[in-house]
Structure formats: C-alpha cells, structure tokens
Design an enzyme around this catalytic site. Structure first.
Site, short mmCIF file in Angstrom:
data_model
loop_
_atom_site.label_atom_id
_atom_site.label_comp_id
_atom_site.label_asym_id
_atom_site.label_seq_id
_atom_site.Cartn_x
_atom_site.Cartn_y
_atom_site.Cartn_z
N CYS A 70 -6.24 -3.07 -4.53
CA CYS A 70 -6.32 -3.91 -3.33
C CYS A 70 -6.15 -3.13 -2.02
O CYS A 70 -5.88 -3.74 -0.98
CB CYS A 70 -5.28 -5.02 -3.40
N ASP A 71 -6.30 -1.81 -2.06
CA ASP A 71 -6.17 -1.03 -0.84
C ASP A 71 -7.27 0.03 -0.76
O ASP A 71 -7.00 1.22 -0.57
CB ASP A 71 -4.79 -0.36 -0.80
N PRO A 72 -8.55 -0.39 -0.89
CA PRO A 72 -9.65 0.58 -0.94
C PRO A 72 -10.17 1.00 0.44
O PRO A 72 -11.37 0.98 0.70
CB PRO A 72 -10.72 -0.17 -1.73
#
Length: 262
Positions: free
Chosen positions: A45-47
């Site tokens: 969830c942190d791309p």
C-alpha cells in the site's frame, strides 16, 4: 534484507538506458498491482516512486531492437494490507463497473464498501479523478485523463466545491479502503511519470483482471449447471468488451503514429 539494484520507476532516461520501454514497465506495474488487489487481496500500500525499482528480467534476452523484458522490484514492505474475500470481490466488481461505465454496479459496490447511497458518485470520482458524467460515459476512453490545464482546473474546482462531502466520505470508508485510495494515487503518479499521462492500456488491464476476479468469485459460489452457464456467458461478454477496448487502443496508437509521420 538484500541489496537490489535497478532504475527508479520514475527515471525514464535510466529505464531506457537499461534497454527497457517505459510503456512495458507501466504495463507490468498495472498488472502486478491489479493482481494484488483483485485476485490475491494482499497489497503493498505504499508504491510511491522511491519504493519501486525496475531492471531487466535476468532471464530475458535482448530483442531485435535491443529491448528487454522488465522486472519490478518492490521495496519497503512495512505497509501491506490484506483484503478479506468479500471486500476484495466488491472492490474488483466496483472497478469492473468503473471501467465499463456500469452505473448500477458502481452504486451497488460503492454502497457495499461503505460509501453510502448518497456519496457513491463522489467515491467513483475520487477513484478515477473524473466527474460523474465522465465516469458513466460509454466512450471507451472515458476514464483517460489528458493532463491539460482544463483537467487540472476542473479537479481543483470539484475538490473545493465538494470538500465537506469528501471529508464525510473519508470518515465513512473503512481503513482498508482508505489505503486502497492511497495505493491508487501512488500508482497514478507512477503511471503519469512513465507515460506522461493516463493510458487506455492501464484501464484495459484493470478491466481484465478485476473482471476475472469477479468471475472466479462467482464460480466458487455456483454449484448447478445453469449458474455455470451464466458465468460462461459473462466470460464471453468480457472477452468481447476487452476486444473492443483493444481495437480502440490500436486505433489510438495508429492515429498517433500517423500524426508523428506528418
């Protein structure tokens, strides 16, 4: 812990120097995260750009034009989220509805995900960065953002006009969906760097993977022959829709090529 070497995902020059095509890299990113979100339900969830590297696939060979297949490297595995089966299926069905401009499916699945019957259109707009009239436009490229000044002004206008409703929507949505919004925004930024804007091919990938996830969920629920027949018909309709989008994509490429030639 391992040292990984590669070009940062937003460094287009470095990517080209490695013999990779930005369009192929963007395609790989879209496919990878669509599979995570819609099929596996286990999502990085942190791309953002600093967490994504790309390098030539070690086993690949150079093509005729010296190009190689890309391999995606994900860094910083501290913010993953697992989607339960129901949430994952509803989220996939929502994106399927968004891609194919299905207003009924958009509303139904937005409500299931917590947006409510009064804010489902706003939820669709935040996911796609498009106003509702564009979200339900049957044109094949209805979700593609051109990235011009008019688009930016329109988005700023909507953000200021609907700020109270946006705040209420964010209050309602489950934390896992808020993280999907964050992931979506990061991926959009990466895509913009690689392609200088959004791409119909990206939405083609999202439409295919989300639809396949919905069909797989239906197959797990159906026991008798008739429902299986309905799922089979859904698959045929899906392939027809995707073929139509692919033809439109080819025509757009052809038109751009002709413009460059002129």
């Amino acid at each position: 812990m391992e040292f990984m070497d590669g070009a940062q995902i937003n460094d287009v020059r470095a990517i080209r120097r490695l013999g990779l095509q930005p369009r192929e890299v963007a395609k790989l990113v879209s496919e990878s995260f669509a599979e995570m979100m819609f099929k596996h339900g286990f999502v990085h969830c942190d791309p953002h750009a600093a967490n994504l590297l790309v390098r030539p696939l070690p086993s690949s060979r150079k093509g005729i034009l010296g190009k190689r297949k890309p391999q995606l490297i994900l860094l910083d595995h501290g913010l993953y989220k697992e989607l339960d089966c129901e949430t994952r299926t509803n989220y996939a069905a929502l994106w399927k509805g968004l891609i194919f401009a299905d207003a009924k499916a958009i509303k139904e699945n937005s409500v299931k995900l917590g947006a409510g019957e009064d804010l489902y259109a706003l939820f669709a707009g935040i996911l796609t960065m498009r106003p509702w009239n564009r979200v339900i436009d049957p044109a094949v490229d209805h979700l593609v953002i051109q990235g011009g000044d008019s688009d930016c002004s329109e988005l700023q206008m909507y953000a200021s006009q609907y700020f109270p409703q946006i705040s209420e929507l964010l209050r309602r949505l489950p934390r896992v969906i808020l993280l999907m919004l964050k992931t979506n925004d990061c991926l959009r930024a990466v895509n913009n760097c690689l392609l200088q804007g959004s791409s119909l091919e990206t939405f083609l990938i999202i439409g295919r993977v989300s639809s396949e996830a919905v069909i797989e969920a239906k197959l797990l629920q159906k026991k008798s022959f008739l429902p299986w027949l309905n799922v089979w018909l859904d698959e045929i309709l899906l392939e027809a829709r995707l073929l139509g989008m692919q033809v439109a994509l080819w025509l757009l490429w052809l038109r751009k090529a002709l413009c460059w030639c002129n």
